[in-house]
Design a protein around this motif. Structure first.
Motif: not given
Length: 452
Positions: A58-63, A65-71, A98-99, A104-108
């Motif tokens: 449920r949260m993968f797509d939301m995460a 989108q949040e990653l793109e927004k923060l980028k 975490q994304v 294996e770099h943590v992006l979010l």
């Protein structure tokens, strides 16, 4: 005093039963608790894992989108550290995730997640480390992984709450259970104490059967065995009393006669007639003692065996004993069947005693008439004489002891009683007839035995 009473209580059946029941009930309860704990642990992990799977999808797509927004928001700066998502509205229900990219770099990561990356292999599915239960899912089109974590301590706390919730009531209820079991054991075993009390009351003067209604099946069997033992003991005591009574009744007269004859012989310088009279009295005494012993053995029934008895051989042996007397040789006749010899089931010695008594009575009461021993089918011993016989009233009283039907009082009144007792112990039948069928006079006794 108190120590001895305490030991008696511990050694009582109620105490042993109570301790055993408490141990077994407590042990089974603990096993059930462990089984429930294992099942609850399994269900808790299953439910938590289902939640992780559901939350991750449920949260993968939301995460993302949040990653793109923060980028976009940090596109003019350098990004050496992972981006942090805003804190969730309800921190107690916050999801730690975490994304991660393929390198294996943590992006979010979520604001509640730890600073360090989840130290688990980057592969789809569940994995554990010392602190977290982590579920990893890969994006179908992007080279990203989404990892959602759940603290293991939370699962342990849920399991401990369940375990303590089951064990603490057990510890509180166990003393009450012990009291209940002790009361139940004493109540159910009260009937055993009643049975023991009834057995304690029995003695040589009181051998009544034990009657306790409502006994359980196991104690009912004990009561039946005790009653059978009391019956055998009562029978043995009756035989002993009967032997004493019979001896007192039957031996008094010949003993007095023997003393009188011997005293007379001494007073008259041992006349031959007095000595012969004393010998005759002693012979009568010996004969009566033999009859009493036969009657006692027949009444006890303890020494009677059960084996196959050839009736022709038995009748021949008894007849041979009487044929040794020349005066009886011509009077006694043996008649056996032409076919196979009947075989009965019983005690050969006891049956020989019964047949011998019938022959003695027939020889004594028939005068000089003939006496016949006959073996008939299917399994019958017959003694028949051609004497004067007895009347119908006398025929009814022949089984009574000490009753003599001869005018010379030569009968001992025990022979027919011995025969009847032996026949009864063999579950056989004694049939008396006077006169015998087809004869004008005489007497007949028939012992009908069970075929082997």
């Amino acid at each position: 005093m108190s120590g001895a009473l305490l030991r008696d209580r511990r050694d009582s059946l109620a105490g042993r039963l109570t301790r055993t029941l408490i141990l077994w009930v407590g042990g089974v309860w603990l096993l059930c608790v462990f089984a429930v704990v294992w099942y609850v642990d399994r269900e808790i992990n299953h439910n938590f894992d289902n939640e992780l799977v559901e939350v991750s999808h449920r949260m993968f797509d939301m995460a993302v989108q949040e990653l793109e927004k923060l980028k976009r928001h940090h596109e003019n700066g350098t990004q050496d550290a992972p981006l942090i998502a805003p804190k969730q509205l309800f921190s107690e229900d916050a999801v730690m995730y975490q994304v991660v990219d393929v390198h294996e770099h943590v992006l979010l990561r979520s604001a509640e997640a730890p600073n360090d990356a989840f130290d688990v292999p980057l592969a789809a599915g569940f994995a554990n480390n010392q602190t977290w239960r982590i579920y990893t899912v890969r994006h179908p089109t992007l080279g990203l992984y989404f990892q959602v974590a759940d603290p293991l301590d939370e699962r342990r706390r849920a399991l401990n709450r369940t375990l303590f919730g089951l064990i603490i009531p057990l510890g509180a209820v166990l003393p009450l259970l012990a009291l209940v079991l002790r009361r139940v054991a004493r109540t159910e075993l009260r009937v055993l104490q009643q049975l023991a009390g009834e057995i304690e009351k029995r003695n040589g003067a009181d051998l009544r059967p034990i009657t306790l209604p409502g006994l359980p099946q196991e104690l009912r069997a004990v009561g039946d065995h005790v009653n059978r033992l009391l019956q055998r003991l009562s029978q043995s005591l009756d035989v002993e009393r009967a032997l004493a009574a019979n001896a007192a009744h039957e031996l008094r007269t010949p003993l007095a006669a023997a003393r009188l004859r011997l005293q007379t012989a001494l007073d008259h310088d041992l006349k031959r007639t007095d000595v012969e009279g004393a010998l005759q009295a002693l012979q009568m005494l010996s004969h009566r003692a033999e009859k009493l012993l036969q009657l006692s053995r027949a009444e006890s029934g303890a020494s009677l065996t059960r084996a196959r008895v050839d009736l022709v051989q038995l009748a021949g042996t008894v007849a041979q004993e009487f044929w040794q007397d020349p005066q009886i040789n011509e009077r006694l006749k043996l008649k056996v069947p032409d076919s196979a010899a009947p075989v009965a089931f019983g005690d050969v010695d006891a049956l020989a005693i019964a047949l011998r008594n019938l022959v003695e009575n027939a020889l004594r009461y028939s005068g000089d008439g003939r006496v016949t021993i006959e073996v008939a089918a299917p399994c019958v011993l017959v003694v028949r004489d051609a004497g004067p016989g007895v009347s119908a009233g006398q025929l009814e009283s022949l089984h009574q002891r000490h009753v003599r039907h001869g005018s010379d009082r030569a009968g001992y009144g025990l022979g027919m009683s011995i025969v009847g007792t032996i026949v009864e112990k063999h579950n056989a039948t004694l049939e008396l007839a006077s006169p015998p069928p087809g004869m004008a006079r005489g007497f007949e006794a028939r012992i009908v035995l069970r075929p082997a």
